[in-house]
Scaffold this active site. Structure first.
Site, PDB file in Angstrom:
ATOM      1  N   LYS A 263       0.835  -1.187   0.000  1.00 13.91           N
ATOM      2  CA  LYS A 263       0.000   0.000   0.000  1.00 13.91           C
ATOM      3  C   LYS A 263       0.878   1.248   0.000  1.00 13.91           C
ATOM      4  O   LYS A 263       0.546   2.255  -0.605  1.00 13.91           O
ATOM      5  CB  LYS A 263      -0.887  -0.019   1.239  1.00 13.91           C
ATOM      6  CG  LYS A 263      -1.817   1.169   1.296  1.00 13.91           C
ATOM      7  CD  LYS A 263      -2.830   1.021   2.387  1.00 13.91           C
ATOM      8  CE  LYS A 263      -3.052   2.337   3.107  1.00 13.91           C
ATOM      9  NZ  LYS A 263      -2.981   3.528   2.284  1.00 13.91           N
ATOM     10  N   ARG A 264       2.009   1.136   0.672  1.00 13.63           N
ATOM     11  CA  ARG A 264       2.919   2.272   0.741  1.00 13.63           C
ATOM     12  C   ARG A 264       3.424   2.670  -0.659  1.00 13.63           C
ATOM     13  O   ARG A 264       3.591   3.838  -0.959  1.00 13.63           O
ATOM     14  CB  ARG A 264       4.085   1.948   1.672  1.00 13.63           C
ATOM     15  CG  ARG A 264       4.672   3.190   2.206  1.00 13.63           C
ATOM     16  CD  ARG A 264       5.291   3.221   3.597  1.00 13.63           C
ATOM     17  NE  ARG A 264       5.073   2.161   4.521  1.00 13.63           N
ATOM     18  CZ  ARG A 264       6.064   1.474   5.075  1.00 13.63           C
ATOM     19  NH1 ARG A 264       7.315   1.692   4.712  1.00 13.63           N
ATOM     20  NH2 ARG A 264       5.810   0.568   5.983  1.00 13.63           N
TER      21      ARG A 264
END
Ligand code: GLU
Length: 505
Positions: A263-264
Protein backbone atom coordinates in the site's frame (compact mmCIF):
# COMPACT_ATOMS: atom_id res chain seq x y z
CA UNK A 1 -10.10 -38.61 -9.25
CA UNK A 2 -13.65 -38.79 -8.06
CA UNK A 3 -14.74 -35.41 -9.41
CA UNK A 4 -15.24 -34.50 -13.00
CA UNK A 5 -16.29 -30.91 -12.99
CA UNK A 6 -13.59 -28.30 -12.45
CA UNK A 7 -14.23 -26.45 -9.22
CA UNK A 8 -12.00 -23.67 -7.97
CA UNK A 9 -12.36 -21.25 -5.13
CA UNK A 10 -11.27 -17.83 -4.02
CA UNK A 11 -10.84 -18.02 -0.26
CA UNK A 12 -10.07 -14.62 1.24
CA UNK A 13 -9.92 -13.85 4.92
CA UNK A 14 -11.99 -10.75 5.71
CA UNK A 15 -9.18 -8.84 7.38
CA UNK A 16 -9.44 -5.52 5.56
CA UNK A 17 -9.50 -4.21 2.02
CA UNK A 18 -8.69 -6.77 -0.62
CA UNK A 19 -5.27 -6.14 -2.14
CA UNK A 20 -5.19 -5.90 -5.93
CA UNK A 21 -3.01 -9.05 -5.94
CA UNK A 22 -5.90 -10.90 -4.32
CA UNK A 23 -8.18 -9.61 -7.05
CA UNK A 24 -5.78 -11.04 -9.63
CA UNK A 25 -5.83 -14.41 -7.82
CA UNK A 26 -9.62 -14.42 -7.99
CA UNK A 27 -9.54 -13.43 -11.67
CA UNK A 28 -7.18 -16.27 -12.59
CA UNK A 29 -9.41 -18.71 -10.74
CA UNK A 30 -12.42 -17.37 -12.60
CA UNK A 31 -10.75 -17.54 -16.03
CA UNK A 32 -9.54 -21.06 -15.35
CA UNK A 33 -12.94 -22.27 -14.15
CA UNK A 34 -14.89 -20.74 -17.02
CA UNK A 35 -12.51 -22.04 -19.64
CA UNK A 36 -13.09 -25.53 -18.30
CA UNK A 37 -16.83 -25.06 -17.97
CA UNK A 38 -16.37 -25.31 -14.23
CA UNK A 39 -17.50 -23.53 -11.09
CA UNK A 40 -15.97 -20.59 -9.30
CA UNK A 41 -16.66 -20.43 -5.60
CA UNK A 42 -16.24 -17.72 -2.98
CA UNK A 43 -15.44 -19.02 0.47
CA UNK A 44 -14.90 -16.63 3.35
CA UNK A 45 -12.13 -17.87 5.64
CA UNK A 46 -13.01 -16.20 8.91
CA UNK A 47 -11.88 -18.69 11.53
CA UNK A 48 -9.47 -16.21 13.07
CA UNK A 49 -11.88 -13.92 14.87
CA UNK A 50 -9.06 -11.77 16.22
CA UNK A 51 -8.34 -10.58 12.68
CA UNK A 52 -11.94 -9.98 11.64
CA UNK A 53 -12.61 -6.51 10.25
CA UNK A 54 -16.18 -5.27 9.84
CA UNK A 55 -17.14 -4.41 6.28
CA UNK A 56 -14.42 -6.55 4.72
CA UNK A 57 -16.77 -9.25 3.48
CA UNK A 58 -19.15 -6.73 1.96
CA UNK A 59 -16.14 -5.08 0.31
CA UNK A 60 -15.20 -8.37 -1.35
CA UNK A 61 -18.71 -8.80 -2.68
CA UNK A 62 -18.86 -5.27 -4.01
CA UNK A 63 -15.48 -5.63 -5.69
CA UNK A 64 -16.50 -8.60 -7.80
CA UNK A 65 -19.89 -7.11 -8.57
CA UNK A 66 -18.13 -4.05 -9.91
CA UNK A 67 -15.65 -6.09 -11.94
CA UNK A 68 -18.49 -8.28 -13.21
CA UNK A 69 -16.77 -11.45 -12.10
CA UNK A 70 -19.63 -13.58 -10.83
CA UNK A 71 -19.32 -16.45 -8.37
CA UNK A 72 -21.28 -19.63 -9.00
CA UNK A 73 -21.49 -20.27 -5.26
CA UNK A 74 -20.88 -17.81 -2.43
CA UNK A 75 -22.21 -16.77 0.98
CA UNK A 76 -24.65 -14.40 -0.72
CA UNK A 77 -25.70 -16.75 -3.50
CA UNK A 78 -25.62 -20.05 -1.64
CA UNK A 79 -25.05 -23.37 -3.37
CA UNK A 80 -24.97 -27.11 -2.73
CA UNK A 81 -21.78 -27.05 -0.69
CA UNK A 82 -22.62 -24.36 1.86
CA UNK A 83 -22.37 -22.66 4.17
CA UNK A 84 -19.61 -20.69 2.47
CA UNK A 85 -18.38 -18.91 5.56
CA UNK A 86 -16.07 -20.91 7.75
CA UNK A 87 -17.38 -19.40 10.96
CA UNK A 88 -20.70 -21.07 10.10
CA UNK A 89 -19.06 -24.46 9.58
CA UNK A 90 -17.73 -24.91 13.11
CA UNK A 91 -19.46 -28.22 13.72
CA UNK A 92 -18.35 -29.66 10.39
CA UNK A 93 -14.67 -29.42 11.31
CA UNK A 94 -14.97 -31.09 14.71
CA UNK A 95 -15.31 -34.60 13.29
CA UNK A 96 -12.07 -34.21 11.36
CA UNK A 97 -10.22 -33.07 14.44
CA UNK A 98 -11.69 -36.09 16.22
CA UNK A 99 -10.70 -38.48 13.45
CA UNK A 100 -7.12 -37.18 13.34
CA UNK A 101 -6.87 -37.63 17.12
CA UNK A 102 -8.34 -41.13 16.94
CA UNK A 103 -5.85 -42.14 14.27
CA UNK A 104 -2.97 -40.79 16.29
CA UNK A 105 -2.23 -38.30 13.51
CA UNK A 106 -2.77 -35.40 15.88
CA UNK A 107 -2.52 -34.82 19.62
CA UNK A 108 -3.75 -32.50 22.33
CA UNK A 109 -1.35 -29.94 23.79
CA UNK A 110 -1.77 -27.94 27.00
CA UNK A 111 1.30 -25.73 26.87
CA UNK A 112 0.31 -22.21 27.81
CA UNK A 113 1.44 -19.23 25.75
CA UNK A 114 3.84 -18.36 28.60
CA UNK A 115 5.35 -21.84 28.60
CA UNK A 116 5.86 -21.69 24.86
CA UNK A 117 7.36 -18.24 25.18
CA UNK A 118 9.92 -19.35 27.73
CA UNK A 119 10.84 -22.35 25.58
CA UNK A 120 11.46 -20.04 22.68
CA UNK A 121 13.58 -17.78 24.85
CA UNK A 122 15.61 -20.71 26.12
CA UNK A 123 16.12 -22.61 22.82
CA UNK A 124 17.18 -20.80 19.67
CA UNK A 125 14.89 -21.61 16.71
CA UNK A 126 12.58 -23.59 18.94
CA UNK A 127 10.06 -25.53 16.91
CA UNK A 128 7.26 -27.71 18.28
CA UNK A 129 8.02 -30.93 16.44
CA UNK A 130 9.23 -34.54 16.74
CA UNK A 131 12.43 -33.38 18.41
CA UNK A 132 10.73 -31.32 21.12
CA UNK A 133 7.19 -32.63 21.60
CA UNK A 134 8.41 -35.31 24.02
CA UNK A 135 9.42 -32.59 26.47
CA UNK A 136 6.19 -30.61 26.26
CA UNK A 137 2.84 -30.87 28.04
CA UNK A 138 0.70 -32.86 25.67
CA UNK A 139 -1.31 -36.03 25.29
CA UNK A 140 1.83 -37.84 24.11
CA UNK A 141 3.72 -37.11 27.34
CA UNK A 142 0.96 -36.93 29.98
CA UNK A 143 -0.93 -39.96 31.29
CA UNK A 144 -4.35 -40.44 29.70
CA UNK A 145 -6.21 -39.81 33.00
CA UNK A 146 -4.47 -36.50 33.44
CA UNK A 147 -5.35 -35.45 29.90
CA UNK A 148 -9.00 -36.31 30.50
CA UNK A 149 -8.98 -34.55 33.86
CA UNK A 150 -7.50 -31.40 32.38
CA UNK A 151 -10.09 -31.33 29.62
CA UNK A 152 -12.91 -31.96 32.12
CA UNK A 153 -11.74 -29.15 34.34
CA UNK A 154 -12.01 -26.78 31.39
CA UNK A 155 -8.31 -26.25 30.77
CA UNK A 156 -7.72 -24.63 27.38
CA UNK A 157 -5.91 -26.78 24.89
CA UNK A 158 -4.98 -26.93 21.25
CA UNK A 159 -4.78 -29.85 18.84
CA UNK A 160 -1.54 -30.18 16.90
CA UNK A 161 -0.89 -32.18 13.79
CA UNK A 162 1.78 -34.83 14.38
CA UNK A 163 4.40 -34.57 11.65
CA UNK A 164 6.56 -37.66 11.40
CA UNK A 165 10.12 -36.62 10.61
CA UNK A 166 12.21 -37.78 7.67
CA UNK A 167 9.40 -38.21 5.16
CA UNK A 168 9.35 -36.80 1.68
CA UNK A 169 6.39 -34.58 0.99
CA UNK A 170 5.66 -33.94 -2.65
CA UNK A 171 3.81 -30.86 -3.81
CA UNK A 172 3.00 -30.97 -7.50
CA UNK A 173 2.52 -27.42 -8.57
CA UNK A 174 1.14 -26.56 -12.01
CA UNK A 175 3.38 -23.51 -12.21
CA UNK A 176 6.46 -24.54 -10.26
CA UNK A 177 6.56 -28.22 -11.09
CA UNK A 178 7.39 -30.75 -8.42
CA UNK A 179 8.49 -29.38 -5.07
CA UNK A 180 9.88 -31.94 -2.61
CA UNK A 181 10.11 -31.04 1.06
CA UNK A 182 11.45 -33.14 3.93
CA UNK A 183 8.86 -33.36 6.68
CA UNK A 184 11.55 -32.70 9.32
CA UNK A 185 11.46 -28.99 8.49
CA UNK A 186 7.76 -28.72 9.35
CA UNK A 187 6.45 -28.09 12.82
CA UNK A 188 3.43 -29.60 14.53
CA UNK A 189 1.05 -26.79 13.59
CA UNK A 190 -1.98 -26.03 15.69
CA UNK A 191 -5.07 -27.19 13.81
CA UNK A 192 -7.75 -26.55 16.43
CA UNK A 193 -8.21 -24.35 19.50
CA UNK A 194 -10.55 -25.29 22.32
CA UNK A 195 -10.81 -21.62 23.30
CA UNK A 196 -13.11 -20.76 20.39
CA UNK A 197 -13.95 -24.26 19.23
CA UNK A 198 -12.61 -23.38 15.79
CA UNK A 199 -10.02 -24.99 13.57
CA UNK A 200 -7.12 -22.87 12.37
CA UNK A 201 -6.65 -21.79 8.78
CA UNK A 202 -4.80 -24.94 7.71
CA UNK A 203 -7.35 -27.52 8.75
CA UNK A 204 -10.38 -25.47 7.74
CA UNK A 205 -8.83 -24.70 4.35
CA UNK A 206 -7.98 -28.33 3.59
CA UNK A 207 -11.24 -29.73 4.94
CA UNK A 208 -13.29 -27.25 2.93
CA UNK A 209 -11.35 -27.78 -0.28
CA UNK A 210 -12.12 -31.47 0.13
CA UNK A 211 -15.75 -31.08 1.14
CA UNK A 212 -16.44 -28.52 -1.57
CA UNK A 213 -14.83 -30.86 -4.12
CA UNK A 214 -12.27 -28.30 -5.16
CA UNK A 215 -10.18 -29.64 -8.04
CA UNK A 216 -7.54 -26.90 -8.30
CA UNK A 217 -6.13 -24.64 -5.62
CA UNK A 218 -4.90 -21.52 -7.40
CA UNK A 219 -3.55 -19.01 -4.91
CA UNK A 220 -0.76 -16.56 -4.17
CA UNK A 221 2.84 -17.59 -3.80
CA UNK A 222 2.75 -16.61 -0.13
CA UNK A 223 0.83 -19.84 0.51
CA UNK A 224 3.45 -22.10 -1.05
CA UNK A 225 5.16 -22.68 2.33
CA UNK A 226 1.84 -24.00 3.68
CA UNK A 227 1.38 -26.47 0.84
CA UNK A 228 3.51 -29.33 2.29
CA UNK A 229 1.48 -29.20 5.49
CA UNK A 230 -1.71 -29.21 3.45
CA UNK A 231 -0.52 -32.27 1.53
CA UNK A 232 0.28 -33.89 4.87
CA UNK A 233 -3.21 -33.12 6.15
CA UNK A 234 -4.80 -34.60 3.03
CA UNK A 235 -2.88 -37.80 3.61
CA UNK A 236 -3.62 -37.91 7.31
CA UNK A 237 -7.30 -37.47 6.62
CA UNK A 238 -7.25 -40.24 4.02
CA UNK A 239 -8.12 -37.88 1.16
CA UNK A 240 -4.95 -38.30 -0.82
CA UNK A 241 -6.78 -39.64 -3.86
CA UNK A 242 -8.85 -36.49 -4.17
CA UNK A 243 -6.14 -34.00 -3.49
CA UNK A 244 -6.61 -30.85 -5.61
CA UNK A 245 -3.88 -29.71 -7.95
CA UNK A 246 -1.92 -26.72 -6.73
CA UNK A 247 -0.88 -23.61 -8.62
CA UNK A 248 0.95 -20.89 -6.71
CA UNK A 249 0.85 -17.58 -8.56
CA UNK A 250 3.84 -15.24 -8.77
CA UNK A 251 3.96 -12.22 -6.50
CA UNK A 252 2.96 -8.77 -7.61
CA UNK A 253 6.13 -6.73 -7.22
CA UNK A 254 6.83 -3.07 -6.59
CA UNK A 255 7.23 -1.02 -9.80
CA UNK A 256 10.99 -1.09 -9.16
CA UNK A 257 10.85 -4.86 -8.92
CA UNK A 258 12.36 -5.28 -5.46
CA UNK A 259 9.83 -6.85 -3.12
CA UNK A 260 6.12 -7.22 -2.81
CA UNK A 261 3.80 -4.43 -3.94
CA UNK A 262 2.51 -2.67 -0.84
CA UNK A 263 0.00 0.00 0.00
CA UNK A 264 2.92 2.27 0.74
CA UNK A 265 4.12 1.95 -2.89
CA UNK A 266 0.69 3.07 -4.02
CA UNK A 267 0.73 6.08 -1.68
CA UNK A 268 4.28 6.95 -2.69
CA UNK A 269 3.72 6.71 -6.45
CA UNK A 270 0.10 7.78 -6.59
CA UNK A 271 -1.85 4.73 -7.67
CA UNK A 272 -4.40 2.60 -5.84
CA UNK A 273 -3.55 -0.89 -4.58
CA UNK A 274 -7.18 -1.63 -3.72
CA UNK A 275 -10.03 -2.22 -6.15
CA UNK A 276 -12.46 0.04 -4.27
CA UNK A 277 -11.91 2.89 -1.91
CA UNK A 278 -11.52 1.60 1.63
CA UNK A 279 -12.04 3.36 4.92
CA UNK A 280 -10.25 1.65 7.76
CA UNK A 281 -12.94 1.22 10.43
CA UNK A 282 -10.40 1.62 13.24
CA UNK A 283 -8.33 4.59 12.12
CA UNK A 284 -10.73 6.19 9.65
CA UNK A 285 -7.88 6.28 7.15
CA UNK A 286 -9.17 6.35 3.56
CA UNK A 287 -7.27 4.46 0.86
CA UNK A 288 -8.00 5.12 -2.80
CA UNK A 289 -9.59 2.52 -5.04
CA UNK A 290 -9.48 1.86 -8.77
CA UNK A 291 -13.21 2.39 -9.06
CA UNK A 292 -13.20 5.80 -7.40
CA UNK A 293 -10.08 6.83 -9.32
CA UNK A 294 -11.99 6.54 -12.58
CA UNK A 295 -10.86 3.16 -13.85
CA UNK A 296 -13.24 1.13 -15.94
CA UNK A 297 -13.78 -2.39 -14.63
CA UNK A 298 -12.91 -3.93 -18.02
CA UNK A 299 -9.58 -2.11 -18.02
CA UNK A 300 -8.75 -3.34 -14.52
CA UNK A 301 -9.60 -6.92 -15.48
CA UNK A 302 -7.47 -6.64 -18.61
CA UNK A 303 -4.36 -5.25 -16.97
CA UNK A 304 -4.57 -7.60 -14.00
CA UNK A 305 -4.88 -10.58 -16.34
CA UNK A 306 -1.58 -9.59 -17.93
CA UNK A 307 0.29 -9.18 -14.65
CA UNK A 308 1.92 -12.58 -14.50
CA UNK A 309 0.34 -14.16 -17.54
CA UNK A 310 0.56 -13.47 -21.24
CA UNK A 311 -0.95 -15.23 -24.21
CA UNK A 312 2.41 -15.51 -25.96
CA UNK A 313 1.64 -12.75 -28.47
CA UNK A 314 2.14 -9.00 -28.55
CA UNK A 315 -1.56 -8.30 -28.25
CA UNK A 316 -2.64 -6.64 -25.03
CA UNK A 317 -6.30 -5.68 -25.27
CA UNK A 318 -8.60 -8.55 -24.41
CA UNK A 319 -12.22 -8.68 -23.36
CA UNK A 320 -13.24 -11.11 -20.66
CA UNK A 321 -14.52 -13.72 -23.12
CA UNK A 322 -11.23 -13.70 -24.97
CA UNK A 323 -9.34 -13.99 -21.71
CA UNK A 324 -11.42 -17.02 -20.79
CA UNK A 325 -10.57 -18.63 -24.12
CA UNK A 326 -6.87 -17.82 -24.05
CA UNK A 327 -5.94 -18.18 -20.39
CA UNK A 328 -3.68 -21.03 -19.47
CA UNK A 329 -1.77 -21.87 -16.31
CA UNK A 330 1.19 -22.97 -18.47
CA UNK A 331 1.74 -19.40 -19.50
CA UNK A 332 1.69 -18.00 -15.97
CA UNK A 333 5.22 -16.89 -15.13
CA UNK A 334 7.17 -18.31 -12.23
CA UNK A 335 8.83 -15.03 -11.41
CA UNK A 336 7.11 -12.03 -9.87
CA UNK A 337 5.26 -9.51 -12.01
CA UNK A 338 6.26 -5.87 -11.69
CA UNK A 339 3.35 -3.56 -11.17
CA UNK A 340 3.26 -0.81 -13.78
CA UNK A 341 0.97 2.09 -12.91
CA UNK A 342 1.56 3.84 -16.26
CA UNK A 343 0.48 0.71 -18.05
CA UNK A 344 -2.69 0.57 -15.96
CA UNK A 345 -3.47 4.13 -17.07
CA UNK A 346 -2.74 3.21 -20.67
CA UNK A 347 -5.22 0.35 -20.50
CA UNK A 348 -7.87 2.65 -19.10
CA UNK A 349 -7.26 5.12 -21.91
CA UNK A 350 -7.63 2.34 -24.47
CA UNK A 351 -10.91 1.25 -22.93
CA UNK A 352 -12.21 4.80 -22.90
CA UNK A 353 -11.40 5.02 -26.61
CA UNK A 354 -13.19 1.75 -27.22
CA UNK A 355 -16.35 2.99 -25.58
CA UNK A 356 -19.05 4.45 -27.76
CA UNK A 357 -19.67 8.18 -27.42
CA UNK A 358 -23.09 7.26 -26.19
CA UNK A 359 -21.80 5.13 -23.31
CA UNK A 360 -19.14 7.66 -22.39
CA UNK A 361 -21.74 10.43 -22.36
CA UNK A 362 -23.91 8.30 -20.10
CA UNK A 363 -21.04 8.16 -17.59
CA UNK A 364 -20.31 11.85 -17.98
CA UNK A 365 -23.82 13.29 -17.70
CA UNK A 366 -24.06 12.58 -13.94
CA UNK A 367 -20.80 14.51 -13.48
CA UNK A 368 -22.32 17.45 -15.37
CA UNK A 369 -25.54 17.20 -13.40
CA UNK A 370 -23.61 17.32 -10.17
CA UNK A 371 -22.12 20.61 -11.33
CA UNK A 372 -25.61 21.85 -12.12
CA UNK A 373 -24.92 21.96 -15.86
CA UNK A 374 -27.81 20.95 -18.07
CA UNK A 375 -26.53 19.13 -21.14
CA UNK A 376 -28.41 17.13 -23.70
CA UNK A 377 -27.29 13.60 -24.48
CA UNK A 378 -26.65 14.64 -28.08
CA UNK A 379 -24.38 17.52 -27.20
CA UNK A 380 -22.55 15.50 -24.55
CA UNK A 381 -21.96 12.68 -27.03
CA UNK A 382 -20.45 15.08 -29.52
CA UNK A 383 -18.25 16.74 -26.90
CA UNK A 384 -16.86 13.48 -25.46
CA UNK A 385 -16.32 12.14 -28.97
CA UNK A 386 -14.07 15.12 -29.72
CA UNK A 387 -11.94 14.94 -26.58
CA UNK A 388 -11.81 11.28 -25.52
CA UNK A 389 -8.45 10.88 -27.22
CA UNK A 390 -7.04 13.16 -24.51
CA UNK A 391 -8.27 11.46 -21.34
CA UNK A 392 -7.13 8.53 -19.25
CA UNK A 393 -9.97 8.65 -16.76
CA UNK A 394 -13.63 9.54 -16.81
CA UNK A 395 -12.74 12.15 -14.19
CA UNK A 396 -10.61 14.01 -16.75
CA UNK A 397 -13.50 14.50 -19.17
CA UNK A 398 -14.63 17.68 -17.46
CA UNK A 399 -11.21 19.29 -17.47
CA UNK A 400 -10.89 18.58 -21.18
CA UNK A 401 -14.40 19.52 -22.21
CA UNK A 402 -15.75 22.17 -19.82
CA UNK A 403 -15.72 24.84 -22.57
CA UNK A 404 -18.37 22.91 -24.48
CA UNK A 405 -20.75 23.47 -21.59
CA UNK A 406 -19.77 26.79 -19.99
CA UNK A 407 -18.37 29.97 -21.51
CA UNK A 408 -14.98 31.01 -20.19
CA UNK A 409 -15.15 33.52 -17.36
CA UNK A 410 -11.41 33.95 -17.15
CA UNK A 411 -8.89 33.88 -19.95
CA UNK A 412 -5.49 32.25 -19.68
CA UNK A 413 -3.11 35.17 -19.09
CA UNK A 414 -0.20 33.88 -21.06
CA UNK A 415 -2.37 33.09 -24.06
CA UNK A 416 -3.89 36.56 -23.86
CA UNK A 417 -0.47 38.18 -23.89
CA UNK A 418 0.60 36.11 -26.85
CA UNK A 419 -2.59 35.91 -28.90
CA UNK A 420 -4.69 39.00 -28.26
CA UNK A 421 -3.04 41.68 -30.37
CA UNK A 422 -3.94 45.30 -31.09
CA UNK A 423 -5.66 44.42 -34.33
CA UNK A 424 -7.52 41.45 -32.82
CA UNK A 425 -10.72 43.17 -31.54
CA UNK A 426 -11.38 44.62 -35.01
CA UNK A 427 -10.78 41.24 -36.66
CA UNK A 428 -13.10 39.55 -34.19
CA UNK A 429 -15.78 42.13 -34.92
CA UNK A 430 -15.57 41.25 -38.60
CA UNK A 431 -15.65 37.57 -37.69
CA UNK A 432 -18.84 38.18 -35.73
CA UNK A 433 -20.45 39.76 -38.76
CA UNK A 434 -19.30 36.87 -40.93
CA UNK A 435 -20.64 34.23 -38.57
CA UNK A 436 -23.92 36.09 -38.03
CA UNK A 437 -24.51 35.82 -41.75
CA UNK A 438 -23.98 32.04 -41.92
CA UNK A 439 -27.04 29.90 -42.50
CA UNK A 440 -25.22 26.63 -42.55
CA UNK A 441 -23.30 26.38 -39.26
CA UNK A 442 -21.76 22.96 -39.88
CA UNK A 443 -18.05 22.68 -39.09
CA UNK A 444 -17.30 22.24 -42.81
CA UNK A 445 -19.18 25.31 -43.93
CA UNK A 446 -17.79 27.45 -41.11
CA UNK A 447 -14.29 26.42 -42.02
CA UNK A 448 -14.78 27.18 -45.69
CA UNK A 449 -16.42 30.56 -45.06
CA UNK A 450 -13.89 31.69 -42.45
CA UNK A 451 -10.89 30.57 -44.51
CA UNK A 452 -12.21 32.39 -47.60
CA UNK A 453 -12.66 35.54 -45.57
CA UNK A 454 -9.11 35.27 -44.16
CA UNK A 455 -7.70 34.87 -47.66
CA UNK A 456 -9.73 37.64 -49.19
CA UNK A 457 -8.56 40.05 -46.53
CA UNK A 458 -5.03 38.70 -46.47
CA UNK A 459 -5.18 38.09 -42.75
CA UNK A 460 -2.79 35.87 -40.85
CA UNK A 461 -4.56 32.53 -40.29
CA UNK A 462 -2.65 31.70 -37.11
CA UNK A 463 -3.34 35.07 -35.53
CA UNK A 464 -7.05 34.96 -36.29
CA UNK A 465 -7.60 31.37 -35.30
CA UNK A 466 -5.61 31.62 -32.06
CA UNK A 467 -7.54 34.67 -30.96
CA UNK A 468 -10.80 32.97 -31.97
CA UNK A 469 -9.84 29.95 -29.83
CA UNK A 470 -8.97 32.16 -26.88
CA UNK A 471 -12.40 33.80 -27.10
CA UNK A 472 -14.28 30.52 -27.30
CA UNK A 473 -12.23 28.25 -24.99
CA UNK A 474 -10.53 30.78 -22.72
CA UNK A 475 -7.15 29.18 -23.39
CA UNK A 476 -5.02 27.79 -26.17
CA UNK A 477 -6.26 24.21 -25.93
CA UNK A 478 -8.96 21.94 -27.28
CA UNK A 479 -9.87 20.07 -30.45
CA UNK A 480 -10.38 21.55 -33.91
CA UNK A 481 -11.92 25.03 -33.60
CA UNK A 482 -14.86 24.56 -35.94
CA UNK A 483 -15.73 21.27 -34.28
CA UNK A 484 -16.04 23.17 -31.00
CA UNK A 485 -18.14 25.98 -32.42
CA UNK A 486 -20.21 23.42 -34.31
CA UNK A 487 -21.13 21.81 -30.99
CA UNK A 488 -21.76 24.98 -28.98
CA UNK A 489 -23.76 26.55 -31.84
CA UNK A 490 -23.92 29.90 -33.56
CA UNK A 491 -25.59 31.93 -30.79
CA UNK A 492 -23.13 30.85 -28.17
CA UNK A 493 -20.18 31.41 -30.50
CA UNK A 494 -21.29 34.98 -31.17
CA UNK A 495 -21.93 35.57 -27.52
CA UNK A 496 -18.44 34.41 -26.53
CA UNK A 497 -16.80 36.54 -29.20
CA UNK A 498 -18.66 39.65 -27.98
CA UNK A 499 -17.68 38.88 -24.45
CA UNK A 500 -14.00 38.46 -25.28
CA UNK A 501 -13.97 41.77 -27.13
CA UNK A 502 -15.52 43.58 -24.19
CA UNK A 503 -13.39 41.82 -21.55
CA UNK A 504 -9.96 41.61 -23.13
CA UNK A 505 -7.64 44.63 -23.66
N1 GLU B 1 -7.57 -17.52 3.57
C1 GLU B 1 -6.38 -17.55 2.76
C2 GLU B 1 -6.18 -16.13 2.25
O1 GLU B 1 -6.55 -15.23 2.93
C3 GLU B 1 -6.58 -18.53 1.65
C4 GLU B 1 -5.35 -19.06 1.00
C5 GLU B 1 -5.77 -20.13 0.02
O2 GLU B 1 -6.29 -19.75 -1.04
O3 GLU B 1 -5.62 -21.30 0.33
O4 GLU B 1 -5.65 -15.87 1.19
Amino acid sequence: MMHHKTRVRFAPSPTGALHIGGVRTALYNYLFAKQQGGDFILRIEDTDSSRFVPGAEEYIRETFDWLRIPFDESPAKGGDYGPYKQSQRKDIYKQYVRSLLDKGAAYIAFDTPEELESKRAETANFQYDASTRGKMRNSLTLPEEEVQALIKSGTQYVVRIKIDPGREIIVDDMIRGRVVVNSSVLDDKVIYKSADGLPTYHLANVADDHLMEITHVIRGEEWLPSAPLHVWLYKSLGWEEDMPQFAHLPLLLKPEGNGKLSKRDGDRLGFPVFPLQWTDPKTGEVSPGYRESGYLPEAVVNFLALLGWNPGTEREIFGIEELITLFSIDKVSKSGAKFDAEKAKWFNHKYILQMSDHDLAALFIPVLQEKGIPASLEKTEKAVGLIKERVHFIGELWEQSSFFFVAPTVYDEQTVRKRWKTETPEQMRQLIALIAGMDDFSAENQEKTVMDWIQRNQLHTGNVMNAFRLAIVGAGKGPHMFDITGVIGKEETLHRLERAISTLP
